[in-house]
Design an enzyme around this catalytic site. Structure first.
Site, PDB file in Angstrom:
ATOM      1  N   ARG A 297       0.838  -1.205   0.000  1.00 31.96           N
ATOM      2  CA  ARG A 297       0.000   0.000   0.000  1.00 31.96           C
ATOM      3  C   ARG A 297       0.873   1.255   0.000  1.00 31.96           C
ATOM      4  O   ARG A 297       1.897   1.306   0.692  1.00 31.96           O
ATOM      5  CB  ARG A 297      -0.958  -0.016   1.194  1.00 31.96           C
ATOM      6  CG  ARG A 297      -1.907  -1.193   1.126  1.00 31.96           C
ATOM      7  CD  ARG A 297      -3.120  -1.066   2.031  1.00 31.96           C
ATOM      8  NE  ARG A 297      -3.852  -2.337   2.029  1.00 31.96           N
ATOM      9  CZ  ARG A 297      -4.700  -2.719   1.066  1.00 31.96           C
ATOM     10  NH1 ARG A 297      -4.949  -1.915   0.055  1.00 31.96           N
ATOM     11  NH2 ARG A 297      -5.304  -3.895   1.136  1.00 31.96           N
ATOM     12  N   ASP A 298       0.445   2.241  -0.797  1.00 30.51           N
ATOM     13  CA  ASP A 298       1.165   3.505  -0.883  1.00 30.51           C
ATOM     14  C   ASP A 298       1.090   4.214   0.462  1.00 30.51           C
ATOM     15  O   ASP A 298       0.059   4.233   1.124  1.00 30.51           O
ATOM     16  CB  ASP A 298       0.563   4.380  -1.988  1.00 30.51           C
ATOM     17  CG  ASP A 298       1.464   5.526  -2.375  1.00 30.51           C
ATOM     18  OD1 ASP A 298       2.043   5.493  -3.477  1.00 30.51           O
ATOM     19  OD2 ASP A 298       1.595   6.481  -1.565  1.00 30.51           O
ATOM     20  N   ILE A 299       2.203   4.835   0.847  1.00 29.89           N
ATOM     21  CA  ILE A 299       2.263   5.520   2.147  1.00 29.89           C
ATOM     22  C   ILE A 299       1.390   6.772   2.158  1.00 29.89           C
ATOM     23  O   ILE A 299       0.932   7.200   3.224  1.00 29.89           O
ATOM     24  CB  ILE A 299       3.736   5.831   2.513  1.00 29.89           C
ATOM     25  CG1 ILE A 299       3.907   6.041   4.004  1.00 29.89           C
ATOM     26  CG2 ILE A 299       4.272   7.021   1.731  1.00 29.89           C
ATOM     27  CD1 ILE A 299       5.361   6.051   4.466  1.00 29.89           C
TER      28      ILE A 299
ATOM     29  N   ASN B  72       4.344   6.679 -13.637  1.00 35.34           N
ATOM     30  CA  ASN B  72       4.956   7.995 -13.755  1.00 35.34           C
ATOM     31  C   ASN B  72       6.399   7.818 -14.227  1.00 35.34           C
ATOM     32  O   ASN B  72       7.108   6.938 -13.736  1.00 35.34           O
ATOM     33  CB  ASN B  72       4.945   8.730 -12.408  1.00 35.34           C
ATOM     34  CG  ASN B  72       3.534   9.038 -11.935  1.00 35.34           C
ATOM     35  OD1 ASN B  72       2.669   9.385 -12.739  1.00 35.34           O
ATOM     36  ND2 ASN B  72       3.299   8.907 -10.642  1.00 35.34           N
TER      37      ASN B  72
ATOM     38  N   GLU C 184       8.790  10.038  -8.343  1.00 31.67           N
ATOM     39  CA  GLU C 184       9.542  10.349  -7.111  1.00 31.67           C
ATOM     40  C   GLU C 184      10.529   9.240  -6.776  1.00 31.67           C
ATOM     41  O   GLU C 184      11.596   9.511  -6.226  1.00 31.67           O
ATOM     42  CB  GLU C 184       8.585  10.506  -5.921  1.00 31.67           C
ATOM     43  CG  GLU C 184       7.640  11.688  -6.033  1.00 31.67           C
ATOM     44  CD  GLU C 184       6.561  11.651  -4.958  1.00 31.67           C
ATOM     45  OE1 GLU C 184       6.664  10.840  -4.006  1.00 31.67           O
ATOM     46  OE2 GLU C 184       5.608  12.438  -5.083  1.00 31.67           O
ATOM     47  N   VAL C 185      10.148   8.009  -7.045  1.00 34.52           N
ATOM     48  CA  VAL C 185      10.985   6.861  -6.681  1.00 34.52           C
ATOM     49  C   VAL C 185      11.459   6.211  -7.974  1.00 34.52           C
ATOM     50  O   VAL C 185      10.639   5.743  -8.779  1.00 34.52           O
ATOM     51  CB  VAL C 185      10.211   5.854  -5.804  1.00 34.52           C
ATOM     52  CG1 VAL C 185      11.097   4.664  -5.480  1.00 34.52           C
ATOM     53  CG2 VAL C 185       9.708   6.527  -4.526  1.00 34.52           C
TER      54      VAL C 185
ATOM     55  N   HIS D 247       7.373   1.206 -11.060  1.00 37.40           N
ATOM     56  CA  HIS D 247       6.224   0.681 -10.327  1.00 37.40           C
ATOM     57  C   HIS D 247       4.945   1.106 -11.012  1.00 37.40           C
ATOM     58  O   HIS D 247       4.898   2.141 -11.682  1.00 37.40           O
ATOM     59  CB  HIS D 247       6.224   1.169  -8.868  1.00 37.40           C
ATOM     60  CG  HIS D 247       6.400   2.648  -8.713  1.00 37.40           C
ATOM     61  ND1 HIS D 247       7.632   3.251  -8.839  1.00 37.40           N
ATOM     62  CD2 HIS D 247       5.515   3.641  -8.469  1.00 37.40           C
ATOM     63  CE1 HIS D 247       7.496   4.559  -8.665  1.00 37.40           C
ATOM     64  NE2 HIS D 247       6.222   4.828  -8.449  1.00 37.40           N
TER      65      HIS D 247
ATOM     66  N   HIS E  51       1.038   2.245 -10.173  1.00 42.04           N
ATOM     67  CA  HIS E  51       0.071   2.668  -9.157  1.00 42.04           C
ATOM     68  C   HIS E  51      -1.276   2.048  -9.538  1.00 42.04           C
ATOM     69  O   HIS E  51      -1.748   2.242 -10.667  1.00 42.04           O
ATOM     70  CB  HIS E  51      -0.112   4.181  -9.156  1.00 42.04           C
ATOM     71  CG  HIS E  51       1.083   4.966  -8.730  1.00 42.04           C
ATOM     72  ND1 HIS E  51       1.200   5.524  -7.477  1.00 42.04           N
ATOM     73  CD2 HIS E  51       2.209   5.308  -9.407  1.00 42.04           C
ATOM     74  CE1 HIS E  51       2.354   6.180  -7.400  1.00 42.04           C
ATOM     75  NE2 HIS E  51       2.979   6.077  -8.548  1.00 42.04           N
TER      76      HIS E  51
HETATM   77  P1  DGP Z   1       6.036   7.968  -8.088  1.00 46.86           P
HETATM   78  O1  DGP Z   1       5.769   9.450  -7.961  1.00 46.86           O
HETATM   79  O2  DGP Z   1       5.299   7.382  -9.241  1.00 46.86           O
HETATM   80  O3  DGP Z   1       7.500   7.655  -8.076  1.00 46.86           O
HETATM   81  O4  DGP Z   1       5.375   7.307  -6.823  1.00 46.86           O
HETATM   82  C1  DGP Z   1       6.077   6.962  -5.660  1.00 46.86           C
HETATM   83  C2  DGP Z   1       5.054   6.584  -4.622  1.00 46.86           C
HETATM   84  O5  DGP Z   1       5.729   5.942  -3.579  1.00 46.86           O
HETATM   85  C3  DGP Z   1       4.322   7.774  -4.017  1.00 46.86           C
HETATM   86  O6  DGP Z   1       2.911   7.677  -4.318  1.00 46.86           O
HETATM   87  C4  DGP Z   1       4.532   7.651  -2.527  1.00 46.86           C
HETATM   88  C5  DGP Z   1       5.073   6.243  -2.370  1.00 46.86           C
HETATM   89  N1  DGP Z   1       6.064   6.102  -1.313  1.00 46.86           N
HETATM   90  C6  DGP Z   1       7.169   6.878  -1.123  1.00 46.86           C
HETATM   91  N2  DGP Z   1       7.853   6.445  -0.053  1.00 46.86           N
HETATM   92  C7  DGP Z   1       7.177   5.359   0.420  1.00 46.86           C
HETATM   93  C8  DGP Z   1       7.416   4.476   1.510  1.00 46.86           C
HETATM   94  O7  DGP Z   1       8.378   4.562   2.274  1.00 46.86           O
HETATM   95  N3  DGP Z   1       6.486   3.487   1.703  1.00 46.86           N
HETATM   96  C9  DGP Z   1       5.399   3.335   0.882  1.00 46.86           C
HETATM   97  N4  DGP Z   1       4.565   2.339   1.168  1.00 46.86           N
HETATM   98  N5  DGP Z   1       5.164   4.149  -0.151  1.00 46.86           N
HETATM   99  C10 DGP Z   1       6.044   5.147  -0.379  1.00 46.86           C
END
Ligand code: DGP
Length: 114
Positions: free
Chosen positions: A28-30, A86, A94-95, A99, A101
């Site tokens: 699950r997204d944080i 993204n 961001e990461v 991945h 979503h």
């Molecule tokens: P993107 O912008 O597409 O790279 O999305 C990265 C997503 O990752 C963003 O929706 C928030 C999520 N995210 C960032 N850090 C963490 C984390 O430590 N744990 C979890 N579960 N999600 C995270």
């Protein structure tokens, strides 16, 4: 340096996992942007969609099938959902570990806000 998601996959950082197999995990997204917001992440740390090769095509297909299966399990398949990748700065990535979503659980509105 391992990516943030590699550290989550390795169990070094916490996450709520809802799927794990030899190629892909989902958690699950944080910062959920919808009632269901799940990240589907390959174990292999491909940085962006730009870095996908022909050898990765089965992996990407598997990621999409996992997304659809998780949508069914989350109870959002019939009403519908959105799957987003993204890429890079303009895509809002961001990461830098590829991945999907998976978003759903309410009407999601326009695809892109301008
Ligand atoms: P993107 O912008 O597409 O790279 O999305 C990265 C997503 O990752 C963003 O929706 C928030 C999520 N995210 C960032 N850090 C963490 C984390 O430590 N744990 C979890 N579960 N999600 C995270």
């Amino acid at each position: 340096m391992p990516t943030l998601f590699e550290r989550i996959i390795a169990g070094e950082l916490p996450a709520t996992f809802i799927h794990r197999d030899d190629q892909v995990v989902a958690f699950r997204d944080i910062h959920p942007r919808a009632p269901t917001h799940v990240l589907i992440v390959p174990v292999k740390p491909i940085p962006t969609l730009n870095d996908v090769t022909a050898a990765d095509v089965p992996l990407l297909g598997h990621m999409l099938r996992v997304a659809a299966e998780l949508a069914r399990r989350e109870g959002i398949a019939d009403d519908g959902y959105r799957v987003i990748v993204n890429c890079n700065r303009h895509g809002g990535q961001e990461v830098y570990h590829l991945h999907l979503h998976l978003l759903g659980g309410k009407p999601l509105g326009p695809m892109v806000s301008v």
